[in-house]
Motif scaffolding. Sequence first.
Motif, PDB file in Angstrom:
ATOM      1  N   GLY A  25       0.795  -1.217   0.000  1.00 50.60           N
ATOM      2  CA  GLY A  25       0.000   0.000   0.000  1.00 50.60           C
ATOM      3  C   GLY A  25       0.825   1.264   0.000  1.00 50.60           C
ATOM      4  N   ALA A  26       2.159   1.151   0.107  1.00 49.44           N
ATOM      5  CA  ALA A  26       3.015   2.334   0.115  1.00 49.44           C
ATOM      6  C   ALA A  26       3.067   2.942  -1.281  1.00 49.44           C
ATOM      7  CB  ALA A  26       4.429   1.963   0.577  1.00 49.44           C
ATOM      8  N   ARG A  27       3.100   4.250  -1.345  1.00 47.44           N
ATOM      9  CA  ARG A  27       3.153   4.950  -2.625  1.00 47.44           C
ATOM     10  C   ARG A  27       4.568   4.919  -3.179  1.00 47.44           C
ATOM     11  NH1 ARG A  27      -0.906   5.367  -4.967  1.00 47.44           N
ATOM     12  NH2 ARG A  27      -0.498   7.270  -6.079  1.00 47.44           N
ATOM     13  N   ALA A  28       4.659   4.726  -4.485  1.00 49.47           N
ATOM     14  CA  ALA A  28       5.947   4.841  -5.161  1.00 49.47           C
ATOM     15  C   ALA A  28       6.350   6.315  -5.133  1.00 49.47           C
ATOM     16  CB  ALA A  28       5.823   4.347  -6.598  1.00 49.47           C
ATOM     17  N   PRO A  29       7.635   6.625  -5.284  1.00 53.37           N
ATOM     18  CA  PRO A  29       8.063   8.025  -5.231  1.00 53.37           C
ATOM     19  C   PRO A  29       7.659   8.819  -6.477  1.00 53.37           C
ATOM     20  CG  PRO A  29       9.919   6.589  -5.682  1.00 53.37           C
ATOM     21  CD  PRO A  29       8.736   5.702  -5.391  1.00 53.37           C
ATOM     22  N   PHE A  30       7.006   8.178  -7.443  1.00 51.21           N
ATOM     23  CA  PHE A  30       6.545   8.862  -8.645  1.00 51.21           C
ATOM     24  C   PHE A  30       5.294   8.159  -9.159  1.00 51.21           C
ATOM     25  CE2 PHE A  30       9.465   5.534  -9.865  1.00 51.21           C
ATOM     26  CZ  PHE A  30       8.761   4.851 -10.842  1.00 51.21           C
ATOM     27  N   ALA A  31       4.569   8.836 -10.026  1.00 52.41           N
ATOM     28  CA  ALA A  31       3.385   8.248 -10.660  1.00 52.41           C
ATOM     29  C   ALA A  31       3.262   8.820 -12.062  1.00 52.41           C
ATOM     30  CB  ALA A  31       2.124   8.554  -9.863  1.00 52.41           C
ATOM     31  N   PHE A  32       2.967   7.973 -13.015  1.00 53.86           N
ATOM     32  CA  PHE A  32       2.751   8.435 -14.377  1.00 53.86           C
ATOM     33  C   PHE A  32       1.315   8.889 -14.529  1.00 53.86           C
ATOM     34  CE2 PHE A  32       6.182   5.320 -14.873  1.00 53.86           C
ATOM     35  CZ  PHE A  32       7.131   6.140 -15.462  1.00 53.86           C
ATOM     36  N   GLU A  33       1.118   9.891 -15.349  1.00 54.74           N
ATOM     37  CA  GLU A  33      -0.216  10.317 -15.722  1.00 54.74           C
ATOM     38  C   GLU A  33      -0.411   9.984 -17.193  1.00 54.74           C
ATOM     39  OE1 GLU A  33      -1.400  14.188 -14.473  1.00 54.74           O
ATOM     40  OE2 GLU A  33      -0.456  13.954 -12.516  1.00 54.74           O
ATOM     41  N   GLN A  34      -1.501  10.397 -17.752  1.00 56.76           N
ATOM     42  CA  GLN A  34      -1.848  10.078 -19.128  1.00 56.76           C
ATOM     43  C   GLN A  34      -0.786  10.577 -20.099  1.00 56.76           C
ATOM     44  OE1 GLN A  34      -5.398  12.063 -20.404  1.00 56.76           O
ATOM     45  NE2 GLN A  34      -5.587  10.841 -22.240  1.00 56.76           N
ATOM     46  N   ALA A  35      -0.384   9.728 -21.025  1.00 58.70           N
ATOM     47  CA  ALA A  35       0.485  10.148 -22.122  1.00 58.70           C
ATOM     48  C   ALA A  35      -0.388  10.774 -23.199  1.00 58.70           C
ATOM     49  CB  ALA A  35       1.236   8.948 -22.688  1.00 58.70           C
ATOM     50  N   ILE A  36       0.062  11.875 -23.774  1.00 61.42           N
ATOM     51  CA  ILE A  36      -0.703  12.544 -24.819  1.00 61.42           C
ATOM     52  C   ILE A  36       0.144  12.600 -26.080  1.00 61.42           C
ATOM     53  CG2 ILE A  36      -1.882  14.659 -25.525  1.00 61.42           C
ATOM     54  CD1 ILE A  36      -2.354  15.242 -22.554  1.00 61.42           C
ATOM     55  N   PRO A  37      -0.222  11.820 -27.091  1.00 66.92           N
ATOM     56  CA  PRO A  37       0.538  11.841 -28.343  1.00 66.92           C
ATOM     57  C   PRO A  37       0.408  13.193 -29.050  1.00 66.92           C
ATOM     58  CG  PRO A  37      -0.943   9.944 -28.263  1.00 66.92           C
ATOM     59  CD  PRO A  37      -1.298  10.835 -27.120  1.00 66.92           C
ATOM     60  N   ILE A  38       1.494  13.615 -29.691  1.00 67.60           N
ATOM     61  CA  ILE A  38       1.471  14.792 -30.551  1.00 67.60           C
ATOM     62  C   ILE A  38       1.399  14.277 -31.981  1.00 67.60           C
ATOM     63  CG2 ILE A  38       2.681  16.864 -31.323  1.00 67.60           C
ATOM     64  CD1 ILE A  38       4.104  16.869 -28.578  1.00 67.60           C
ATOM     65  N   VAL A  39       0.421  14.762 -32.725  1.00 68.03           N
ATOM     66  CA  VAL A  39       0.175  14.308 -34.088  1.00 68.03           C
ATOM     67  C   VAL A  39       0.464  15.468 -35.039  1.00 68.03           C
ATOM     68  CG1 VAL A  39      -1.573  13.384 -35.654  1.00 68.03           C
ATOM     69  CG2 VAL A  39      -1.611  12.746 -33.232  1.00 68.03           C
ATOM     70  N   ARG A  40       1.309  15.228 -36.033  1.00 67.27           N
ATOM     71  CA  ARG A  40       1.681  16.274 -37.001  1.00 67.27           C
ATOM     72  C   ARG A  40       0.562  16.456 -38.014  1.00 67.27           C
ATOM     73  NH1 ARG A  40       3.413  20.297 -39.634  1.00 67.27           N
ATOM     74  NH2 ARG A  40       5.516  20.350 -40.501  1.00 67.27           N
TER      75      ARG A  40
END
Length: 183
Positions: free
Chosen positions: A57-72
């Motif tokens: 239950g311990a939190r990791a020292p970081f967390a990823f959020e949503q990746a947002i692709p950049i489209v040309r």
Amino acid sequence: MLAHSDAKAMAKSLRAALAERGQEIPHSAALEIVARQFGLPSWNVLSARIDGAGDNGARAPFAFEQAIPIVRIFDVAKAHEFYLGFLGFSVDWEHRFGENFPLYTQVSLGGLTLHLSEHAGDASPGGNMVVYMSGVEAFQKGLLAKDYKYNRPGLERQDWGLECTVIDPFGNRIRFMERQGKS
């Protein structure tokens, strides 16, 4: 500690309760509502927070959020016709550094967010992305019903699930995938 199975069970229960009242929503929409119940902006953020907790239950020292692709993109009108008209996205915001400068914009549909950019250095044309989702068959049928003359996506059964691929006017490929056994 909240587990993925708990959050998904909450979404399933929500869908069932709404269905009893004659209101059908996709599982992905129910997951988004569950995330908001926890005060988070999206299922992706909640999922990342759940993944960020260890077995104790311990939190990791970081967390990823949503990746947002950049489209040309190269032409705003064509991009709007495809992303807004055909796929059904909405514009969240637009940015230009000045009059007659390239556009950088955010569009979204449900839990999917994309950045579209006319800036040459932001992305390469002809990109390829995978978007996991539920309800891909209904999504594909909705696209076909729009009778968009430049794109009539089919469905392909792959070993990993059901896939619907669209290609934008700039050669960028979006592969909408529903994993095997998911609904």
